[in-house]
Design a protein around this motif. Sequence first.
Motif: not given
Length: 375
Positions: A172-187
């Motif tokens: 749930t960490n806000d800094k864990l980002i999906d590098q393909t789209n720049g969005r948070k992983v949890i989102d």
Amino acid sequence: MIMRHKQTTLAYANQDIYDETEPLVDDDGQVDVLELSGSHKKLKVVSLFSGCGGLDLGFLGDFSVFTGRNKKCFEKNPYEIIWANDFHLEAYQTYKNNIGEHIVYGNINGIVKNTIPQGDIIIGGFPCQDFSISGKKQGLQADRGRLYKQMVELIGIQKPLAFLAENVKHITNDKLIDQTNGRKVIDCIVDDFENLGYRVRVYLVSAASYGVPQNRERAFIVGIRDDIPFLFRLPRSHHGIMAARQAIDDLWGKENDLSIPNHNQMSLAKFPEPKRNGNQGNYRISPDSPSQVIRSEHHMNIQGHYRTHNPDDPNDRSAWRRLTVRECARLQSFPDNFVFSGNKTQSYVVVGNAVPPILGWYMARALYKALYGYI
């Protein structure tokens, strides 16, 4: 109102959670799960990423943990596990020997989803290593990090009443980002589940708040099908904080007692001295509080027993001994009759990767109440 991770609810938070109101809910927004009234219709459960079966045992119920005045009993739940899967051999063998032969061994990527029997509920703790704060934090860029999509695929095919997924808090960490789209992983993960037609919420839950003698925080992603008009509420705990001493002290001095499964399995690894970059997971647990998180790694992440020390030099790590596999299992809230397969190294891995059964029991009952409108 969809609860995203920015609104994540802590199990121990004393606050209102939702705008909606529901009957038989405590002032803190939690539901009492001690009693299940009504018809007790048995729901069929499909379990993915089952590991040794900690979450599954919690869903089944009917187990007792700890001994003497600290003994805790958990009644049977109205669930039936009809299919389970894992690809870790020792976890598979442990599950099969303790829970049932309905578990299938193999990589979920290679299993045809249409061959899996229809479930009312789908549960699973998809791999957490790429979301863990102690891991490489590669998230959705790693093959393991994308395995949750196998759960998404099965839910899309079966359309169960609900699903429950477990993972590490760091997902749930806000800094864990999906590098393909720049969005948070949890989102990204929540959107994939929501697009299947589910109301999805994410919760951070402290296992210690439910009587597990371990400070283990986990994220639960819970989805209820859109056509079901009820809400999931976190369960109210009926167990107080339990210290490590209460859970394992009776095992001291019985390491050679073969009637206690897995208790003679202990690592002989030496505890290294702290380095400038920290302790790297090596420590001696406190007897008077829940233990630190039970880890699965065998190297550089070693928990020492609170009774082992050099009285002339408490900081002398050469006098420490690692917790036995059975002591780790107790701190994870597994019953003593739950026997772990494999050598000591693999047994530590299997225990450390598991969901505490007590925590699973509480979440299972809260989910049942949600599906039947808090009957």
